[in-house]
Scaffold this active site. Sequence first.
Site, PDB file in Angstrom:
ATOM      1  NE  ARG A 165       8.846  33.902  10.871  1.00 34.23           N
ATOM      2  CZ  ARG A 165       7.759  34.663  10.742  1.00 34.23           C
ATOM      3  NH1 ARG A 165       7.660  35.801  11.375  1.00 34.23           N
ATOM      4  NH2 ARG A 165       6.781  34.287   9.964  1.00 34.23           N
ATOM      5  CE  LYS A 284       8.738  26.215   4.375  1.00 38.59           C
ATOM      6  NZ  LYS A 284       8.718  27.496   5.102  1.00 38.59           N
ATOM      7  CD  GLU A 288       5.130  27.805   6.511  1.00 36.90           C
ATOM      8  OE1 GLU A 288       6.244  28.310   6.328  1.00 36.90           O
ATOM      9  OE2 GLU A 288       4.575  27.717   7.613  1.00 36.90           O
ATOM     10  NE  ARG A 321      12.613  22.670   7.971  1.00 33.23           N
ATOM     11  CZ  ARG A 321      11.732  23.666   8.088  1.00 33.23           C
ATOM     12  NH1 ARG A 321      11.082  24.123   7.031  1.00 33.23           N
ATOM     13  NH2 ARG A 321      11.496  24.209   9.260  1.00 33.23           N
ATOM     14  NE  ARG A 338       0.694  24.272  10.646  1.00 30.60           N
ATOM     15  CZ  ARG A 338       1.260  25.449  10.751  1.00 30.60           C
ATOM     16  NH1 ARG A 338       0.505  26.533  10.780  1.00 30.60           N
ATOM     17  NH2 ARG A 338       2.565  25.579  10.812  1.00 30.60           N
ATOM     18  CG  ASP A 367       5.412  26.699  12.869  1.00 31.69           C
ATOM     19  OD1 ASP A 367       6.589  26.352  13.019  1.00 31.69           O
ATOM     20  OD2 ASP A 367       5.035  27.536  12.030  1.00 31.69           O
ATOM     21  CD  GLU A 389      13.132  22.514  11.796  1.00 28.42           C
ATOM     22  OE1 GLU A 389      13.106  21.696  10.852  1.00 28.42           O
ATOM     23  OE2 GLU A 389      12.715  23.681  11.669  1.00 28.42           O
ATOM     24  CD  GLU A 395       8.391  31.971  13.816  1.00 35.16           C
ATOM     25  OE1 GLU A 395       9.163  31.040  13.548  1.00 35.16           O
ATOM     26  OE2 GLU A 395       7.402  32.253  13.114  1.00 35.16           O
ATOM     27  CD  GLU A 513       2.756  26.175  29.460  1.00 33.65           C
ATOM     28  OE1 GLU A 513       3.553  25.968  30.397  1.00 33.65           O
ATOM     29  OE2 GLU A 513       2.178  25.266  28.840  1.00 33.65           O
ATOM     30  CD1 TRP A 544      -2.078  31.692   7.414  1.00 31.17           C
ATOM     31  CD2 TRP A 544      -0.183  30.564   7.053  1.00 31.17           C
ATOM     32  NE1 TRP A 544      -1.408  32.327   6.405  1.00 31.17           N
ATOM     33  CE2 TRP A 544      -0.223  31.656   6.161  1.00 31.17           C
ATOM     34  CE3 TRP A 544       0.917  29.717   7.002  1.00 31.17           C
ATOM     35  CZ2 TRP A 544       0.770  31.908   5.233  1.00 31.17           C
ATOM     36  CZ3 TRP A 544       1.918  29.975   6.088  1.00 31.17           C
ATOM     37  CH2 TRP A 544       1.842  31.053   5.205  1.00 31.17           C
TER      38      TRP A 544
END
Length: 744
Positions: A165, A284, A288, A321, A338, A367, A389, A395, A513, A544
Amino acid sequence: ETGAQAWLRYAPPPDPPRYRDMPHEIVRLGHAPEEQAAAEELETGLGRMIAGAPETLPAFHRDIDAIVLGTADEMRRSESMQRHLHGYQPVPLAPDAFRITHVRNRARQCWVIQGGSPRGVLYGAFRLLQWIAQDRQLPTDTTETPASTIRWVDEWDNLDGSVERGYAGPSIFFDHGHVRGDLSRVHDYARMLASVGINGITVNNVNSDLRTLQPEMLEEFARIADSLRPYGIRMALSVDLSSPQVVGGLPTFDPVDPRVIAWWQAKVDEIYKLIPDFAGFTVKADSEGRPGPHQYGRSPLDAANALAKPLQAHGGVVLYRGFVYNNHLDFHDLKADRARAGYDNFRAYDGKFLPNVIIQVKHGPIDFQVREPVSPLIATLRHTPQAMEVQITQEYLGQQRHMVYIAPMWSWVLDTDMRVDNQPSPVRDIITGKTFYQAQGGMVGVANVGMETNWLHHPMALANLYSFGRLAWNPTLTPESTLDEWTRMTWSNDGRVYEPIEQMNLASWHAYEQYTGPLGLGTLTDILGTHFGPGPESADGNGWGQWIRAVPGPHGGIGMDRTVATGTGYIGQYPPELAAKYESLKTCPDDLLLFMHHVPWTYKLRGDDPGDKTTPSAKGAPTANDADDESEAKTSTKTVIQHIYDAHYAGAATAAAFVDQWESVKSLIDEPRYNEVHALLVFQARHAEIWRDAINDWFARESGVPDALGFVGHHTGREEAESLPGTGFHTVDVSSWETASGGK
Ligand code: BDP
């Protein structure tokens, strides 16, 4: 101008006489590397901005005007200061704090920069230079103390030299499996980071290479730490929890196994021998596909404490994280969500972590989407320090090919009042430790700079890096003020230049946006994995756990039901007042509507989304409070689907207007940077149209509701994606016809 100097260009201000009394001598009382860097910076900066060649002296002598640098101790110990500079009494300061004072002493003009530590001295020197570079009236006595201890950036750099990224070329740290031989870019980067108060950096990808903790790699990492040290920046490493097994050869990496505990202890001691000021580990895990404690039936608590214990003795921390989730959630399970994961995975362990464990929580529960509510985990961890964070690298926000100034989003998040125990509890007070009396806390920004000369590819993207640092230092600053500082230093102190640049930047997040995913839709980027172009079909579900649940046809609708009453229950993770606001359709703000609720296509909006206008405005960003109107009365008669259509036209029109605004500064700034930005803005304007049409066409088909204004479906004059100018792209077939232009 190449952009390499970023905001540290030190162009002469328009009115040098204002600073004519600035001393040319610098008296550096201490010898710490940060103080040496401070003196060098003053020499460079003053030399460029005020002319004359400043020089640095170790002590005062009788008749000089000087800028004095030192800590309280150094000042008290300095005989020359005692003798020649009456009238300045050192004050107690927190370690990274500074005080800048103008002292008049008989005929003498001095500036005293006192630091709570050598690092504080460095921060003070940068601040004085920034005031001059911004052509400000110099205040005569200022003290600043950073709001938090954790002011870090993360770099997602791989040892092979690629950057996950990252959109500005290869890694500045690594190349072909090793730390680069020439680390001059790292030195320059450290200088930029220190100038905005960053004090820590994790240099390798959170998806950490298994070689990271090998002894020979650690020796290489130590060279990076050496390059960062003069600027007061401590290096941290991302580690893979399976390292005891993979690197250490143990049969297990179960975090509570005594052999594993002993392995981490020995590894940490080995690191501190090489890097005495090592900052700690970023982790992490169980996320994922990364290994984690879950494999052994252990918790994040077990894993975090196993790493924190050995670090504690050396003053290191673990940034564990909160981004732990199951990326194989079943899309057909209407209760699977999620967004719930952070809270569900960490809540039980609050208060049980060692004091040097900090939970690093992404600002939103999914995310880094263009708009997400604040992660409810932030209001939940009352006995555990946290660092919020954010992504500086764009990204999901146009990957530095679109201008998107993100600080207004961060401020919107920082201002959000979580109403913990029905009391005012803005996010900024929680993460800096004020609300729950935590000694640690702060912000981490994923920066991902690269070898490209100007660090981030888009010259405007540097505003995000700059503002991130400033907000981590002081989260009460406004995005307008940090932008103004950056613009003046990067471009010009001429209002004909900085005014349009600031207007464009302030309009950019909302425009993006609008032409991507308004009303809390988010996540409409492509399914190719690049997260760059439009991919409206992800509104159906992309496997995902990111979906918005579009249901086709006139009896269908759009949005994710996260209510307690009928949905996933996510909203119940918020403190009661905020939960009530989101749960009720009467009070849920429009800009989060589809994140929280599933509604029919023709559901009528409240009308509080600033995008609810058919006329695009290139001026003035929405303010943080635009969406906080508590009024229950609906003022809009616009439907969700019509709003989606209109917002996409409005956003694309704003992007097109950026080009004209930019052209107004043409004769006033240097050509190379002018041309670079111009080309990018033209690209953005065209790509915004492709976004607009892809999303609108898809929604028109999915909903079966035509655009009342009759625009959707007509693409006359549009430039197709595959013919846009740009390098580094290749053309691929795209199967959803709305997303593709000509099937590509
Ligand atoms: C996602 C990125 C992925 C990162 C992940 C993370 O797409 O590359 O590894 O976040 O934060 O947004 O761990």
